[in-house]
Motif scaffolding. Sequence first.
Motif, PDB file in Angstrom:
ATOM      1  N   LYS A  37       0.830  -1.204   0.000  1.00  0.00           N
ATOM      2  CA  LYS A  37       0.000   0.000   0.000  1.00  0.00           C
ATOM      3  C   LYS A  37       0.868   1.259   0.000  1.00  0.00           C
ATOM      4  N   CYS A  65      -4.702  12.224   2.538  1.00  0.00           N
ATOM      5  CA  CYS A  65      -5.936  11.489   2.219  1.00  0.00           C
ATOM      6  C   CYS A  65      -5.692  10.005   1.983  1.00  0.00           C
ATOM      7  N   LEU A  66      -4.507   9.625   1.463  1.00  0.00           N
ATOM      8  CA  LEU A  66      -4.271   8.228   1.103  1.00  0.00           C
ATOM      9  C   LEU A  66      -3.791   7.378   2.276  1.00  0.00           C
ATOM     10  N   PRO A  68      -4.338   7.591   5.637  1.00  0.00           N
ATOM     11  CA  PRO A  68      -5.400   7.159   6.567  1.00  0.00           C
ATOM     12  C   PRO A  68      -6.438   6.246   5.909  1.00  0.00           C
ATOM     13  N   THR A  69      -6.872   6.570   4.687  1.00  0.00           N
ATOM     14  CA  THR A  69      -7.930   5.779   4.058  1.00  0.00           C
ATOM     15  C   THR A  69      -7.460   4.383   3.664  1.00  0.00           C
ATOM     16  N   MET A  70      -6.167   4.223   3.422  1.00  0.00           N
ATOM     17  CA  MET A  70      -5.636   2.911   3.059  1.00  0.00           C
ATOM     18  C   MET A  70      -5.104   2.148   4.264  1.00  0.00           C
ATOM     19  N   SER A  75      -4.379   9.779  10.639  1.00  0.00           N
ATOM     20  CA  SER A  75      -4.186  11.181  10.273  1.00  0.00           C
ATOM     21  C   SER A  75      -3.454  11.959  11.360  1.00  0.00           C
TER      22      SER A  75
END
Length: 587
Positions: A37, A65-66, A68-70, A75
Amino acid sequence: CTDEIVIVKRVQCRIYYKIKLHFITYPLLFHLLQEGKCLYVVLLMAFFWCTEALPLAVTAMLPVCLFPTMGILPSKKVCPQYFLETNFLFLSGLVMASAIEEWGLHKRIALKVLKIVGVKPAWLILGMMLTSSFLSMWLSNTATTAMMLPIANAILESLFGDLETLKENAKVKNDPEGELKSVHLGEFEQTLGSSGIWSSGLPRSPEEVRKEAEYQLKVWKGFLICIPYAASIGGTATLTGTAPNLILIGQMKSYFPECDLINFGSWFIFAFPLMIIFLFVAWIWISFLYGGLNTRLCINKHDDRAAAEAKARAVIDEDYKKLGPINFAEGSVSFFFILFAILLFTRDPKFVTGWSIFFNKGYVSDAVTGVIIISILFFFPSQRPSLRWWFNPRASNTPYVPLLSWKRVQECVPWNIILLLGGGFAMAKGCEESGLAAWIGGHLQPLAQVPPAVAVILITAFIACFTEFASNTATIIIFLPVIAELAIRVKVNPLYFMIPATIGCSYAFMLPVSTPPNSIAFASGHLMVKDMVKTGFMMNILGIVCVSLAMNTWGLHMFTLHTYPDWARPLNSTVPMSTVAPFNVTM
């Protein structure tokens, strides 16, 4: 023709969608691995940074944005990376540079240096390079180049006359019958105006005119090309001089929090001699290549060129006189600028005890020092206050205008670079926490067979070549974590590899697109790509040699590079240090 355009557009669309699909499907391929990832995010950011498909600052914000979401980093760990104390140090340098530009102190310094070195081509090139390198230690390389080029053009016009006239004279050829036409002084001056190619009343053949014009055009190119090169070299001498230096500090604190060897003072002691050496050899190379090295360098001759040099000297003197005496604001900015440099240098220079011992250990950093000084600029008056006002409130007082306003800072400070630094720190944090850096380092184990001194040359050369096509900040962000893991795997002091890589990414001399200073000089219209490639290729080689020399001489002893330090154990390492023998660096 229309069909060909349609075909080209279809091909471009297919390539675009393939790239888009490639990056969208990457997370699906690596959805089970943290390293995969993080690798996807790194490759995506590297692709956008190298192609500039998105603005560099926008790409730098992708980890917010990437990650935390992955599920790579929360964050609360990503966002603080965008304003570490390293960013505050960089911001303080930019604000100080804004104050210097606001009151024209940089122009006074430039003209003063040119008055000292003289106007003979080689000495004037040296003066241009010394001034540009010194200013770029504190100002941005781009601002330094943009400020120095108009000064250079004014001096060149006084030396050689109008550039377009010179180009026309360089095209003069003999007549078809082979007889050389002669032009006497009166007709010659009317034809060439203020071109500077005079001949003491003696007849001049077209061939002589052409050769003289070609020589002057060559010198003109040397003047223009030395300024961006010197600005790039000078930026390496201080931590605040260029963004990659600060990225090194930030990533060192992330990977090796126990390492406190590099700060403003210790970096200056190492990098300033390197800058001087490289600047000197660069001056020799540029002067040799563009006709500045000749007998006139040390011998005074009373000829036409001497008359043109006297005229150029008069132009410099006149421009300096126009500045007038140093006013209160310039003197104040000079004082705070010198204080800024001294306090940063003496906080903890390592070779002697610094003033930081008067505070709790680890509390006061270079960022604290820089912010204290620049804060004063916002309330210190730019005009000398009247002492009569203190004793008589009715007495007139000078209007209160501070040395610097926040509006001016907003206009001058490149905030996108601050975000770019933060994106680099966030990327490094993600690589460390996810284990990607350790995974990459594991695949670099075969490089342990390469002698460290040779590895330094290879790393510097590779980074210097890569940064010709990409931003130096993006380049060092991408490769510094990999280089750190390489050093850990081969058991070499990480600084031995990371410092040359950091400095090497500022050595982009071959192409106009390599750096903004190169682009500014190329936009003058007199330089060609082949001129920059021819000059820059040798500059890259000289830079690599100088960096290797510095690392294996005084750098070796300053940072104890011959041993593998205890602070170099990575935070996520599971291998005990006792099981691995240190790798000694030998020449």
